[in-house]
Design a protein around this motif. Structure first.
Motif: not given
Length: 238
Positions: A12-16, A210, A9, A175-178, A173
């Motif tokens: 796979g997410n550079s910015y949660p 990240n 998880e 954010y879902m993503s960047d 968290h």
């Protein structure tokens, strides 16, 4: 709810963004919480976690580079009796003060909204652990967010967990993503596994955040039998 692999998880997410985990160690002996922060700007990355009594504070790593402390300098963790409060902003103090005056976790958060950082309107995420006299505990997680990016409306969600299962926890968290703007978290907190070792858990989280965006990580294991706790802080700036 299906249990997710927290390593995959995070990888796979550079910015949660900022994240809270609360749950129970696999052996059932500890209530566990973790909080991490990430940053994209120099101001956000210029931070470390420092101990502050039974809790922690964010602190400018280089005070000369601190441009705006309003949303980045706060107390993520405070302890009120048998309750441990964990949040991503100054609502930690709101919860602490109002619960100290007999309001509930949910009532305290009704006085707050998402952060005023247009166009992201970063959600305020909060968690609380309450250890009971009979050596059990319960916890809750909350998110206050804009209505799909519309700041005219605040959506409030609280998720409560009684008698937690050994080796399980929940992850929420910001954010879902960047992105630009950053998309707010959606859905229920995610079900994850929690090991017995604070060292193993801290390395699992830190090593999969990240490398460019991670800033600091805090983990605490609270022994349900004794009430004593063990904490660990990892700062990228050190």
């Amino acid at each position: 709810m299906n249990k997710i692999d927290i390593a995959m998880e995070l990888t796979g997410n550079s910015y949660p963004g900022r994240g809270i985990i609360i749950g129970k160690s696999e052996n059932g002996k500890n209530a566990v919480t973790a909080y991490f922060i990430m940053g994209r700007s120099e101001n956000s990355r210029n931070r470390v976690f420092v101990e502050d009594g039974e809790g922690i504070r964010t602190h400018a790593f280089d005070p000369e580079k601190l441009s705006d402390p309003s949303l980045i300098i706060y107390s993520p963790v405070r302890v009120l009796g048998n309750k441990t409060i964990v949040t991503n902003g100054d609502q930690t103090d709101t919860i602490y003060d109002l619960m100290n005056n007999q309001l509930t976790f949910e009532q305290a958060l009704r006085t707050r909204e998402f952060e005023p950082d247009a166009p992201n309107y970063t959600p305020r995420i909060s968690g609380i652990i309450k250890v009971e006299p009979n050596k059990t505990f319960n916890y809750a997680l909350s998110i206050l967010k804009s209505a799909d990016g519309n700041p005219e409306s605040c959506s409030r969600f609280t998720f409560s967990y009684n008698n937690p299962i050994n080796g399980e926890g929940h992850f929420i968290h910001t954010y879902m993503s960047d992105g630009n703007p950053l998309p707010s978290f959606k859905g229920e907190p995610k079900l994850i596994s929690i090991p017995d070792s604070i060292e193993e858990f801290s390395q699992l989280l830190w090593n999969n955040l990240n490398s460019d965006n991670k800033v600091s990580l805090f983990i605490r294991f609270i022994n349900l039998e004794t009430g004593k706790y063990e904490s660990k802080i990892i700062n990228k700036n050190c």
